[in-house]
Design an enzyme around this catalytic site. Sequence first.
Site, PDB file in Angstrom:
ATOM      1  CG  ASP A  19      -2.124   0.769   1.157  1.00 18.42           C
ATOM      2  OD1 ASP A  19      -2.390   1.316   0.069  1.00 18.42           O
ATOM      3  OD2 ASP A  19      -2.866   0.838   2.158  1.00 18.42           O
ATOM      4  CD  GLU A  61     -11.889   1.652   2.773  1.00 19.79           C
ATOM      5  OE1 GLU A  61     -10.753   1.632   2.275  1.00 19.79           O
ATOM      6  OE2 GLU A  61     -12.097   1.767   4.002  1.00 19.79           O
TER       7      GLU A  61
HETATM    8  O1  KIV Z   1      -4.742   0.130   4.516  1.00 27.14           O
HETATM    9  C1  KIV Z   1      -5.560  -0.779   4.370  1.00 27.14           C
HETATM   10  O2  KIV Z   1      -5.604  -1.757   5.142  1.00 27.14           O
HETATM   11  C2  KIV Z   1      -6.471  -0.669   3.246  1.00 27.14           C
HETATM   12  C3  KIV Z   1      -7.666  -1.557   3.255  1.00 27.14           C
HETATM   13  C4  KIV Z   1      -8.670  -0.988   4.182  1.00 27.14           C
HETATM   14  C5  KIV Z   1      -8.206  -1.764   1.903  1.00 27.14           C
HETATM   15  O3  KIV Z   1      -6.291   0.142   2.389  1.00 27.14           O
END
Ligand code: KIV
Length: 270
Positions: free
Chosen positions: A90, A188
């Site tokens: 991410d 989301e």
């Molecule tokens: O940071 C995270 O865990 C996410 C999820 C909520 C999709 O982006």
Amino acid sequence: MSIHSAGKAEKITLSTIAKMKGREPIVMITAYDALFAALFDGEVEMILVGDSLNMSFFGKSDTLSATMDQMIYHTQAVCNGASKACVVFDMPFGSYTTPEIALNNAVRVYRETCAQAIKIEGGKEKAQIVRTLAQNGIAVVAHIGLMPQHVRSEGGYRVRGKSEEDIEALIDDALALEAAGAAIVLVEGVKPEAARRITEAVKVPTIGIGAGNATDGQVLVWSDMFGFFEAFTPKFVKRYGHGAQMVREGLSRYIDEVKSRAFPDEAHSY
Ligand code: KIV
């Protein structure tokens, strides 16, 4: 072919995930360390090293202060525990403000971790960034709908897709990101009808969180779903365990036994 039909020994690739659309729901879960990654590996298709770790692991009130160094460290830990799941990194807030910055940071992710894809938040305005990444061999998960990295600028977490106009805007975002080369669209915090229509509109798989059950897969934050994160529980989180309660009970027994000298007993001594 999923991890269950492929056999648990196989590495799940993005092409495995792509083939699951319309056939079998994709299971994704977050992990931030080797211990939990190893528990989930071989069971779920995908592990997301989410910047949610800034809240549940680091104790902040939002995700915005997570850094590239922190995310790389946690992804390396996840990679040490997971050899089969498809790992997604991410990208933290501020790490993909231009195509060039995004590419430099994403190249670092591929060089320093085992992640197979990176995730960025944003709609069609991020299409150029997705295109640059895809053209340079970086697989992208495009996160649309409620975007936690926008919490300060939008003054809170807003559920999307409540009007026809907003559903069409979300479909527009998804189509633009897919055309730019996104491998997966993560949706989301949108009304289930919006997520269903986005899923029908794109050819790539969609993964939902707080988006109903019509997406091609689901993701949950592990510490929410197993009851370790107690600060608040969003409506869409289902508890599959009572982790905090389990730890408190075990801790209380340990304290009692140390105080009473019942631990260690003979069985736990040399
Ligand atoms: O940071 C995270 O865990 C996410 C999820 C909520 C999709 O982006």
